[in-house]
Design an enzyme around this catalytic site. Structure first.
Site, PDB file in Angstrom:
ATOM      1  CG  ASP A   1      -2.463   1.772  -2.555  1.00  7.09           C
ATOM      2  OD1 ASP A   1      -2.596   0.551  -2.435  1.00  7.09           O
ATOM      3  OD2 ASP A   1      -1.401   2.379  -2.308  1.00  7.09           O
TER       4      ASP A   1
ATOM      5  CE  LYS B   1      -4.784  -2.013  -8.894  1.00  2.00           C
ATOM      6  NZ  LYS B   1      -4.299  -0.815  -8.164  1.00  2.00           N
TER       7      LYS B   1
END
Ligand code: IMP
Length: 433
Positions: free
Chosen positions: A21, A24
């Site tokens: 998280d 990306k």
């Protein structure tokens, strides 16, 4: 000197440096402008990559985020685990938005399938583990990789060999039903309905199944640019993460070699995505976690709720030991720092520079992760910038304390910052030249 992030390179990998998280999705989307192919090498629908543009928000779980740019072809590598229904649902959502999907997808025959019995088994295991449960995403990832390692998994390529498929499904249902019946007192699964579902999945994805390793190598040779996208984060790696509170694949760079069939020496650049603070979903140690109002404030400002499960993410300060460990493990030469804007209102920002473990101070992330629950973080306090970063697109427009914070991240991790994200949209980005 690493290439600029804004410059095209033939083969670039992007991976998460924390517990997933990190943002990306946005970084891969930005870097996708200059690439022809985006490939994923591990994991499955446990990932949740969020991308926002043109006022629309997309959350992709299985299909690489590159699919949102119409010129890009996407690869689902042999290292992945694919749940047919989740895959087809995702395709349907993208098609509804007007995107042509299947003609741009290349799925490896070596990728493993996640069947409903994997998800059911995982649910049983997690429930029976009680307080010791991992806190998985419930997508059947662990049991599918366990079948792969036990050499009883069903792979995409098996769908095209009727006899092999029937035998594998029969063997699996017999064994799994023994577990469901005798150990977990659950309903048994039906061999025939699994076969029917797999056959209709095969008919749908047939044209996408491809020798992805060959496709990637040929494309590279003919001058195409490829971006490799990792899911989850380094600290969730099955070997290097906070085992057993990890996912079941190699999220680190080595997974790319085995999950796509590339020698890592072919890579031109490794980009690590790092959030300006730290989050984690699920159970397991998290040294800089804030279980107080400040943690809650980070969660609210950063909208830190799982993109896959909606669970609130645990929040804490930036941990330089974690980030430095990731830079070392993955050979990261460029960092993309995300969510800087979430820290806008803070007077002071602590950064963890060491751990105190049983009275001793260490600056190296411990190889013995069983020590982590006893860690006391040692913080260096940096001043906040106390103004909104929104609208800033150049490094030298950043307030001095924000630049100081970023420079400290570079010093502590040993990697150069290539971009800074100050908001979810594509425009809210500072390319560091
Ligand atoms: P699994 O991958 O569903 O088996 O979950 C194992 C651990 O990894 C759990 O703590 C999950 O919350 C975590 N995890 C899996 N995928 C992600 C992700 O994409 N982001 C963050 N955490 C994840």
């Amino acid at each position: 000197m690493p290439a600029l992030l804004s410059a095209p390179v033939p083969l670039r990998a992007v991976l998460g440096t924390q517990w997933g998280d990190e943002g990306k999705g946005k970084v891969v989307d930005l870097l996708g402008e200059n690439v022809d192919i985006v490939a994923r090498y591990q994991g499955g629908a446990n990932a949740g990559h969020t991308v926002e543009f043109d006022g629309d928000k997309f959350i992709l779980h299985l299909i690489p985020t590159g699919i949102l740019r119409p010129h890009i072809h996407c690869v689902l590598g042999n290292g992945m685990v694919i749940h047919p229904d989740s895959f087809l649902k995702e395709v349907a959502v993208l098609e509804k938005k007007g995107l042509e999907v299947l003609s741009r997808l290349h799925i490896s025959p070596g990728a493993h399938l996640i069947l409903d019995y994997h998800q059911q088994l995982e649910k049983c295991c997690e429930e029976s583990a009680g307080d010791e449960r991992i806190g998985t995403t419930g997508r059947g990832i662990g049991p599918a990789y366990a079948d792969k390692a036990s050499r009883v998994g069903i792979r995409v390529g098996d769908l095209f060999h009727e006899r092999i498929l029937k035998t594998r499904v029969r063997e699996n249902t017999v064994i799994k039903n023994r577990w469901f019946k005798s150990v977990y007192q659950q309903n048994e699964v039906s061999e025939q309905s699994i076969l029917n579902a797999l056959q209709s999945f095969r008919d749908r994805i047939g044209p996408c199944v491809d020798d992805t390793t060959w496709f990637l190598h040929q494309s590279l040779q003919s001058g195409k640019n490829i971006l490799i996208e990792s899911a989850q984060g380094t600290l969730l790696d099955i070997d290097f993460g906070t085992y057993p509170f990890v996912t079941s694949s190699n999220t680190t760079l080595g997974g790319m070699a085995t999950g796509l069939g590339f020698g890592i020496r072919k890579l031109n650049q490794v980009v690590g995505v790092v959030k300006a603070y730290t989050t984690r979903v699920g159970n397991g140690p998290f040294p800089t976690e804030l279980i107080d109002d400040t943690g809650e404030r980070l969660r609210k400002t950063g909208e830190e709720y799982g993109a896959t499960t909606g669970r609130p993410r645990r929040c804490g300060w930036f941990d330089a030991l974690v980030a430095r460990y990731s830079v070392m493990l993955n050979g990261i030469d460029s960092l993309a720092v995300t969510k800087m804007d979430v820290l806008d209102d803070l007077d002071e920002i602590p950064v963890c520079i060491a751990y105190r473990i049983h009275g001793r101070e260490v600056t190296r992330f411990p190889a013995d992760v069983n020590l982590l629950p006893d860690v006391e973080p040692v913080y260096e306090i940096l001043p906040g910038w106390k103004r909104s970063l929104l609208g800033i697109t150049k490094w030298n427009q950043l307030p001095h304390p924000a630049r100081r914070y970023l420079k400290r991240i570079e010093e502590l991790t040993g990697a150069t910052i290539g971009l800074v994200s100050v908001g979810p949209s594509r425009k809210a980005t500072i390319w560091v030249e």
